[in-house]
Design a protein around this motif. Structure first.
Motif, PDB file in Angstrom:
ATOM      1  N   ARG A 209      32.718  33.796  35.483  1.00 56.53           N
ATOM      2  CA  ARG A 209      33.325  33.623  34.152  1.00 56.53           C
ATOM      3  C   ARG A 209      32.743  34.612  33.156  1.00 56.53           C
ATOM      4  NH1 ARG A 209      33.998  27.064  34.218  1.00 56.53           N
ATOM      5  NH2 ARG A 209      35.811  27.124  35.600  1.00 56.53           N
ATOM      6  N   GLY A 210      31.423  34.829  33.252  1.00 55.68           N
ATOM      7  CA  GLY A 210      30.779  35.799  32.359  1.00 55.68           C
ATOM      8  C   GLY A 210      31.380  37.184  32.536  1.00 55.68           C
ATOM      9  N   LEU A 211      31.547  37.601  33.800  1.00 64.83           N
ATOM     10  CA  LEU A 211      32.131  38.912  34.083  1.00 64.83           C
ATOM     11  C   LEU A 211      33.560  38.999  33.563  1.00 64.83           C
ATOM     12  CD1 LEU A 211      30.901  39.712  37.707  1.00 64.83           C
ATOM     13  CD2 LEU A 211      30.460  41.058  35.655  1.00 64.83           C
ATOM     14  N   THR A 212      34.311  37.906  33.746  1.00 60.99           N
ATOM     15  CA  THR A 212      35.703  37.898  33.281  1.00 60.99           C
ATOM     16  C   THR A 212      35.762  38.072  31.767  1.00 60.99           C
ATOM     17  OG1 THR A 212      36.303  36.466  35.124  1.00 60.99           O
ATOM     18  CG2 THR A 212      37.854  36.574  33.300  1.00 60.99           C
ATOM     19  N   VAL A 213      34.937  37.303  31.050  1.00 58.21           N
ATOM     20  CA  VAL A 213      34.934  37.393  29.587  1.00 58.21           C
ATOM     21  C   VAL A 213      34.523  38.796  29.151  1.00 58.21           C
ATOM     22  CG1 VAL A 213      33.831  36.534  27.481  1.00 58.21           C
ATOM     23  CG2 VAL A 213      34.469  34.923  29.289  1.00 58.21           C
ATOM     24  N   LEU A 214      33.423  39.303  29.719  1.00 51.15           N
ATOM     25  CA  LEU A 214      32.931  40.613  29.298  1.00 51.15           C
ATOM     26  C   LEU A 214      33.920  41.727  29.638  1.00 51.15           C
ATOM     27  CD1 LEU A 214      29.136  40.435  30.202  1.00 51.15           C
ATOM     28  CD2 LEU A 214      30.178  40.399  27.940  1.00 51.15           C
ATOM     29  N   SER A 215      34.547  41.641  30.826  1.00 55.52           N
ATOM     30  CA  SER A 215      35.447  42.730  31.218  1.00 55.52           C
ATOM     31  C   SER A 215      36.697  42.738  30.341  1.00 55.52           C
ATOM     32  CB  SER A 215      35.803  42.649  32.700  1.00 55.52           C
ATOM     33  OG  SER A 215      36.420  41.424  32.994  1.00 55.52           O
ATOM     34  N   VAL A 219      37.976  45.684  27.794  1.00 54.54           N
ATOM     35  CA  VAL A 219      39.316  46.286  27.773  1.00 54.54           C
ATOM     36  C   VAL A 219      39.786  46.448  26.322  1.00 54.54           C
ATOM     37  CG1 VAL A 219      41.752  45.908  28.335  1.00 54.54           C
ATOM     38  CG2 VAL A 219      40.013  45.508  30.073  1.00 54.54           C
ATOM     39  N   TRP A 220      39.640  45.373  25.527  1.00 55.92           N
ATOM     40  CA  TRP A 220      40.081  45.430  24.126  1.00 55.92           C
ATOM     41  C   TRP A 220      39.270  46.454  23.336  1.00 55.92           C
ATOM     42  CZ3 TRP A 220      44.447  43.490  22.311  1.00 55.92           C
ATOM     43  CH2 TRP A 220      45.061  42.445  23.013  1.00 55.92           C
ATOM     44  N   ALA A 221      37.952  46.468  23.556  1.00 56.48           N
ATOM     45  CA  ALA A 221      37.105  47.404  22.814  1.00 56.48           C
ATOM     46  C   ALA A 221      37.479  48.844  23.158  1.00 56.48           C
ATOM     47  CB  ALA A 221      35.635  47.134  23.129  1.00 56.48           C
ATOM     48  N   ILE A 222      37.743  49.106  24.451  1.00 53.96           N
ATOM     49  CA  ILE A 222      38.087  50.469  24.855  1.00 53.96           C
ATOM     50  C   ILE A 222      39.456  50.859  24.289  1.00 53.96           C
ATOM     51  CG2 ILE A 222      38.542  51.994  26.822  1.00 53.96           C
ATOM     52  CD1 ILE A 222      36.560  50.164  28.417  1.00 53.96           C
ATOM     53  N   VAL A 223      40.391  49.899  24.258  1.00 54.50           N
ATOM     54  CA  VAL A 223      41.707  50.186  23.668  1.00 54.50           C
ATOM     55  C   VAL A 223      41.523  50.598  22.204  1.00 54.50           C
ATOM     56  CG1 VAL A 223      43.857  49.131  22.859  1.00 54.50           C
ATOM     57  CG2 VAL A 223      43.144  48.806  25.231  1.00 54.50           C
TER      58      VAL A 223
ATOM     59  N   ASP B  48      51.020  37.141  45.308  1.00 54.17           N
ATOM     60  CA  ASP B  48      49.829  37.135  46.135  1.00 54.17           C
ATOM     61  C   ASP B  48      49.110  38.474  46.095  1.00 54.17           C
ATOM     62  OD1 ASP B  48      49.167  34.755  47.241  1.00 54.17           O
ATOM     63  OD2 ASP B  48      49.219  35.548  49.291  1.00 54.17           O
ATOM     64  N   ALA B  49      49.894  39.541  46.035  1.00 52.99           N
ATOM     65  CA  ALA B  49      49.289  40.869  46.041  1.00 52.99           C
ATOM     66  C   ALA B  49      48.472  41.101  44.766  1.00 52.99           C
ATOM     67  CB  ALA B  49      50.363  41.943  46.192  1.00 52.99           C
ATOM     68  N   MET B  50      48.840  40.420  43.680  1.00 53.48           N
ATOM     69  CA  MET B  50      48.097  40.578  42.420  1.00 53.48           C
ATOM     70  C   MET B  50      46.984  39.544  42.294  1.00 53.48           C
ATOM     71  SD  MET B  50      50.953  41.547  39.597  1.00 53.48           S
ATOM     72  CE  MET B  50      51.937  40.104  39.846  1.00 53.48           C
ATOM     73  N   HIS B  51      46.770  38.786  43.385  1.00 51.49           N
ATOM     74  CA  HIS B  51      45.834  37.656  43.367  1.00 51.49           C
ATOM     75  C   HIS B  51      44.477  37.978  42.725  1.00 51.49           C
ATOM     76  CE1 HIS B  51      42.656  35.280  45.396  1.00 51.49           C
ATOM     77  NE2 HIS B  51      43.451  34.278  45.087  1.00 51.49           N
ATOM     78  N   ASN B  52      43.808  39.042  43.224  1.00 58.44           N
ATOM     79  CA  ASN B  52      42.474  39.349  42.705  1.00 58.44           C
ATOM     80  C   ASN B  52      42.524  39.729  41.227  1.00 58.44           C
ATOM     81  OD1 ASN B  52      41.686  38.946  45.283  1.00 58.44           O
ATOM     82  ND2 ASN B  52      40.973  41.032  45.668  1.00 58.44           N
ATOM     83  N   PHE B  53      43.571  40.456  40.853  1.00 58.20           N
ATOM     84  CA  PHE B  53      43.702  40.847  39.442  1.00 58.20           C
ATOM     85  C   PHE B  53      43.811  39.610  38.555  1.00 58.20           C
ATOM     86  CE2 PHE B  53      46.908  41.065  36.070  1.00 58.20           C
ATOM     87  CZ  PHE B  53      46.165  41.745  35.124  1.00 58.20           C
ATOM     88  N   ARG B  54      44.651  38.649  38.982  1.00 55.94           N
ATOM     89  CA  ARG B  54      44.857  37.482  38.118  1.00 55.94           C
ATOM     90  C   ARG B  54      43.580  36.652  37.991  1.00 55.94           C
ATOM     91  NH1 ARG B  54      47.758  34.252  40.119  1.00 55.94           N
ATOM     92  NH2 ARG B  54      48.152  35.216  42.120  1.00 55.94           N
ATOM     93  N   HIS B  55      42.831  36.554  39.101  1.00 52.31           N
ATOM     94  CA  HIS B  55      41.528  35.878  38.980  1.00 52.31           C
ATOM     95  C   HIS B  55      40.614  36.661  38.038  1.00 52.31           C
ATOM     96  CE1 HIS B  55      41.308  32.349  41.474  1.00 52.31           C
ATOM     97  NE2 HIS B  55      41.943  32.957  42.462  1.00 52.31           N
ATOM     98  N   GLY B  56      40.559  37.991  38.266  1.00 54.17           N
ATOM     99  CA  GLY B  56      39.639  38.830  37.505  1.00 54.17           C
ATOM    100  C   GLY B  56      39.941  38.840  36.021  1.00 54.17           C
ATOM    101  N   ALA B  57      41.227  38.725  35.669  1.00 53.36           N
ATOM    102  CA  ALA B  57      41.606  38.768  34.260  1.00 53.36           C
ATOM    103  C   ALA B  57      41.652  37.367  33.643  1.00 53.36           C
ATOM    104  CB  ALA B  57      42.959  39.450  34.108  1.00 53.36           C
ATOM    105  N   GLY B  58      41.441  36.334  34.464  1.00 56.80           N
ATOM    106  CA  GLY B  58      41.415  34.971  33.933  1.00 56.80           C
ATOM    107  C   GLY B  58      42.782  34.417  33.612  1.00 56.80           C
ATOM    108  N   ILE B  59      43.827  34.881  34.322  1.00 59.47           N
ATOM    109  CA  ILE B  59      45.177  34.376  34.052  1.00 59.47           C
ATOM    110  C   ILE B  59      45.788  33.802  35.334  1.00 59.47           C
ATOM    111  CG2 ILE B  59      45.819  35.677  32.002  1.00 59.47           C
ATOM    112  CD1 ILE B  59      46.882  37.887  33.758  1.00 59.47           C
ATOM    113  N   THR B  60      44.957  33.056  36.071  1.00 60.72           N
ATOM    114  CA  THR B  60      45.392  32.541  37.372  1.00 60.72           C
ATOM    115  C   THR B  60      46.372  31.385  37.237  1.00 60.72           C
ATOM    116  OG1 THR B  60      43.129  32.941  37.902  1.00 60.72           O
ATOM    117  CG2 THR B  60      44.469  31.992  39.624  1.00 60.72           C
ATOM    118  N   CYS B  61      47.341  31.329  38.135  1.00 61.62           N
ATOM    119  CA  CYS B  61      48.343  30.262  38.063  1.00 61.62           C
ATOM    120  C   CYS B  61      48.154  29.172  39.101  1.00 61.62           C
ATOM    121  CB  CYS B  61      49.746  30.819  38.274  1.00 61.62           C
ATOM    122  SG  CYS B  61      50.070  32.320  37.406  1.00 61.62           S
ATOM    123  N   HIS B  62      47.672  29.526  40.306  1.00 61.48           N
ATOM    124  CA  HIS B  62      47.720  28.503  41.367  1.00 61.48           C
ATOM    125  C   HIS B  62      46.686  27.411  41.165  1.00 61.48           C
ATOM    126  CE1 HIS B  62      44.085  29.752  43.376  1.00 61.48           C
ATOM    127  NE2 HIS B  62      44.548  30.959  43.568  1.00 61.48           N
TER     128      HIS B  62
END
Lengths: 251, 62
Positions: A209-215, A219-223, B48-62
């Motif tokens: 969660r920390g990585l998600t928030v920071l990353s 993104v916003w800061a770099i934009v 499914d192909a965007m799975h890691n991205f959605r987790h990484g960006a915190g916008i997961t649906c499943h």
């Protein structure tokens, strides 16, 4: 003029997106795949989570990695474009110099798009359990984005009114911070827990969660940073046409 | 940057007079296409192909 802003926003978003794509490739992809294996191992002892067809992958790991990196780049471009369109219209209403106001809007965007929704729907770890289906959660997410936008607008208006009345930037910042801090502190306590991390170790959940928030903050800061840089760059070279001048051999 | 002493209302007016309907449509369609792909596309293969991205960006649906 709006098109100039959009051009800069898309380029700034592409810069942020490419960096976010590198982060996806180097950090997020391996971390999430590792967490998938942790959750599947836990699932085998737990309640057969790994055998759940909803969690079976329809595409290969390699495809997921590549598409996820590409999605990260697109995400940057998307946010950069939205940032530029919003900045074009709201710039006169934002406090601070041009450079500061870009960061103010980026902060408002981060609060709206990510932080406020995460207060109720925190970034889900792989294998997380959700007590609601995707559709009600989409509605909740959208509602929280509206709340985030209202809080951001209240903070900015509060800052401007207070500085105008008292002449003190310090009081302005306190008044601006109050609704943000109150939202972050109060909303999670008023709402039920929808996302639970399942059998994932707590430290791993916190790291993720920390990585998600920071990353996302990055993104916003770099934009905002790239947008300001491009604005200066455009001004210092040749009026508004510098970006077109970069491609003299095109067409 | 150009004019700095304008208002939000001025900006809206400028956009209304400067943009052709085609430009406006292109902007909206472009934003909608990316937004739809990243956030609302539920087709299992693409999703499914965007799975890691959605987790990484915190916008997961499943």
């Amino acid at each position: 003029m709006l098109v100039d802003y959009l051009q800069r926003g898309v380029v700034a978003g592409a810069i942020a997106g490419l960096l976010y794509g590198v982060y996806m490739a180097v950090v997020a992809n391996p971390l999430i795949e590792y967490m998938e294996t942790v959750s599947h191992h836990a699932g085998e002892h737990d309640h057969g989570h790994a055998a759940d067809p909803a969690h079976a992958h329809a595409v290969s790991e390699a495809t997921t990695e590549v598409v996820s990196v590409g999605s990260g780049v697109l995400w940057g471009i998307f946010l950069g474009g939205l940032f530029a369109l919003t900045f074009y219209f709201l710039e006169p209403a934002l406090p601070g110099t041009e450079r500061v106001s870009a960061y103010v809007l980026a902060g408002a965007g981060f609060l709206t798009v990510s932080v406020t929704p995460w207060l109720v729907l925190p970034p889900a770890t792989p294998g997380a359990e959700q007590s609601l289906g995707p559709n009600p959660r989409l509605v909740i997410y959208a509602g929280l984005m509206v709340l985030g936008a209202v809080v951001a607008a209240t903070a900015i208006l509060g800052y401007e009114r207070t500085t105008a009345r008292t002449g003190s930037r310090y009081y302005g910042l306190v008044v601006a911070g109050a609704p943000v801090v109150a939202t972050v502190a109060i909303v999670p306590t008023l709402t039920p827990t929808i996302t639970t991390a399942g059998a994932m170790p707590a430290e791993l959940v916190t790291t993720f969660r920390g990585l998600t928030v920071l990353s996302q903050a990055a993104v916003w800061a770099i934009v905002a940073g790239s947008f300001s840089w491009l604005t200066d760059h455009v001004e210092s070279t040749d009026g508004t046409a510098a970006l077109e001048d970069d491609h003299p051999v095109a067409a | 940057m150009t004019v700095t002493n304008d208002t939000v209302h001025d900006r809206i007016e400028t956009a209304r007079t400067d943009l052709t309907p085609m430009q406006l449509a292109a902007i909206l369609v472009f934003a909608a296409a990316i937004g739809f792909t990243l956030l609302f596309l539920q087709e299992p293969i693409a999703h499914d192909a965007m799975h890691n991205f959605r987790h990484g960006a915190g916008i997961t649906c499943h």
